[in-house]
Design an enzyme around this catalytic site. Structure first.
Site, mmCIF file in Angstrom:
data_model
loop_
_atom_site.group_PDB
_atom_site.id
_atom_site.type_symbol
_atom_site.label_atom_id
_atom_site.label_comp_id
_atom_site.label_asym_id
_atom_site.label_seq_id
_atom_site.Cartn_x
_atom_site.Cartn_y
_atom_site.Cartn_z
ATOM 1 N N GLY A 193 0.805 -1.193 -0.064
ATOM 2 C CA GLY A 193 0.119 -0.030 -0.046
ATOM 3 C C GLY A 193 0.819 1.298 0.019
ATOM 4 N N SER B 204 1.382 3.344 -2.075
ATOM 5 C CA SER B 204 1.040 4.514 -2.979
ATOM 6 C C SER B 204 0.013 5.433 -2.324
ATOM 7 C CB SER B 204 0.370 3.974 -4.164
ATOM 8 O OG SER B 204 -0.807 3.190 -4.168
ATOM 9 N N SER C 243 -4.565 0.441 13.654
ATOM 10 C CA SER C 243 -5.465 1.490 13.913
ATOM 11 C C SER C 243 -5.647 1.688 15.222
ATOM 12 C CB SER C 243 -6.654 1.393 13.055
ATOM 13 O OG SER C 243 -7.680 2.330 13.181
ATOM 14 N N TYR D 11 -13.560 -4.018 10.741
ATOM 15 C CA TYR D 11 -12.082 -3.198 10.630
ATOM 16 C C TYR D 11 -11.342 -3.614 12.079
ATOM 17 C CZ TYR D 11 -8.554 0.375 9.456
ATOM 18 O OH TYR D 11 -7.545 1.151 9.322
ATOM 19 N N LYS E 170 -7.697 -5.715 12.754
ATOM 20 C CA LYS E 170 -6.563 -5.104 13.235
ATOM 21 C C LYS E 170 -6.285 -5.465 14.577
ATOM 22 C CE LYS E 170 -5.644 -2.078 9.716
ATOM 23 N NZ LYS E 170 -4.518 -2.355 8.943
ATOM 24 N N ILE F 141 -5.388 10.778 11.021
ATOM 25 C CA ILE F 141 -4.088 11.245 10.179
ATOM 26 C C ILE F 141 -4.829 12.011 8.801
ATOM 27 C CG2 ILE F 141 -2.239 10.582 9.043
ATOM 28 C CD1 ILE F 141 -2.095 10.213 12.127
#
Length: 240
Positions: free
Chosen positions: A9, A11, A138, A151, A155, A184
């Site tokens: 990831g 990019s 996260s 999610y 995580k 972020i």
């Protein structure tokens, strides 16, 4: 032989910053993308224009066979020194309305993708007796978040995997840590939280910068962090 680092990831907003930081630290970068090879190539070009070394690569981390083929080509040039598992997705919905596809996709990318990429790289790392594995997680895995049961589950499992793998690899000079960012400022988060919401959620009253996450990753990848392993380090402006 030059030190090499792979950032999955690479990019995206945080991934790009991590690639730039590790390149500045002297690593030959492998900038990974799933479908958007052109975006990864642009990140690699930025690094090269700044005097670093970088190559863009693309494969689907949920496809075990494709991932294995891509990693075999990488390992033909020798073991990797640093792996940053940064690729991830979220597909939010309140749990009663969450579809099986939403659950499976998020688990597949965030957790199965970790296995597909990391497992083939560990034995070459063990043989070289030095390595850094850094998993990007996260704050949702630490505090939970409405609409992100899938999610947070993925995580959270990554945190447990980090601690267990750290125990397996500690005697081989390989550290395994997780970094758990809060809010972020990236394109993915753009428009999700307004300034008032950020001020309410974050004691520092601002979103973090991708470069701040990258600086933490850069430290964990360094020689100076050789006695830090099995840790989940959150970078969240005091949210928790």
């Amino acid at each position: 032989m030059n030190k090499r680092a792979l950032v999955t990831g690479g990019s995206g907003g945080i991934g790009r910053a991590i690639c730039q930081r590790l390149a500045a630290d002297g690593y030959d970068m492998l900038v990974h993308a799933n479908r958007h090879l052109d975006t990864a190539a642009a990140v690699a070009a930025e690094i090269c224009s700044a005097g670093g070394k970088a190559t863009a690569i693309a494969f689907d981390i949920t496809d075990a066979a494709a991932t294995s083929t891509a990693l075999d080509a990488i390992l033909a040039a020798g073991p990797l020194q640093v792996l940053v598992n940064n690729a991830g997705v979220h597909d939010d919905a309140v749990f009663p309305g969450m579809t099986a596809l939403q659950w499976q996709r998020v688990i597949d990318v965030n957790l199965n993708g970790f296995f597909n990429v990391t497992q083939p790289l560990t034995l070459p790392m063990i043989r070289s007796r030095w390595g850094r594995i850094i998993n990007i997680s996260s704050v949702a895995a630490l505090a939970g978040n409405r609409g992100q049961v899938n999610y947070a589950a993925a995580k959270g499992a990554l945190h447990s995997a980090t601690k267990a793998l750290a125990l397996e690899l500690a005697s081989r000079g390989i550290t395994v840590n997780a970094v758990a960012p809060g809010l972020i400022d990236t394109a993915m988060s753009d428009g999700v939280f307004d300034k008032e919401a950020i001020a309410r959620l974050v004691p520092m009253k601002r979103a973090g910068r991708p470069q701040e996450v990258a600086d933490l990753v850069g430290f964990l990848a360094s020689e100076q962090a050789g006695y830090i392993t099995g840790q989940v380090i959150s970078i969240n402006g005091g949210m928790i």
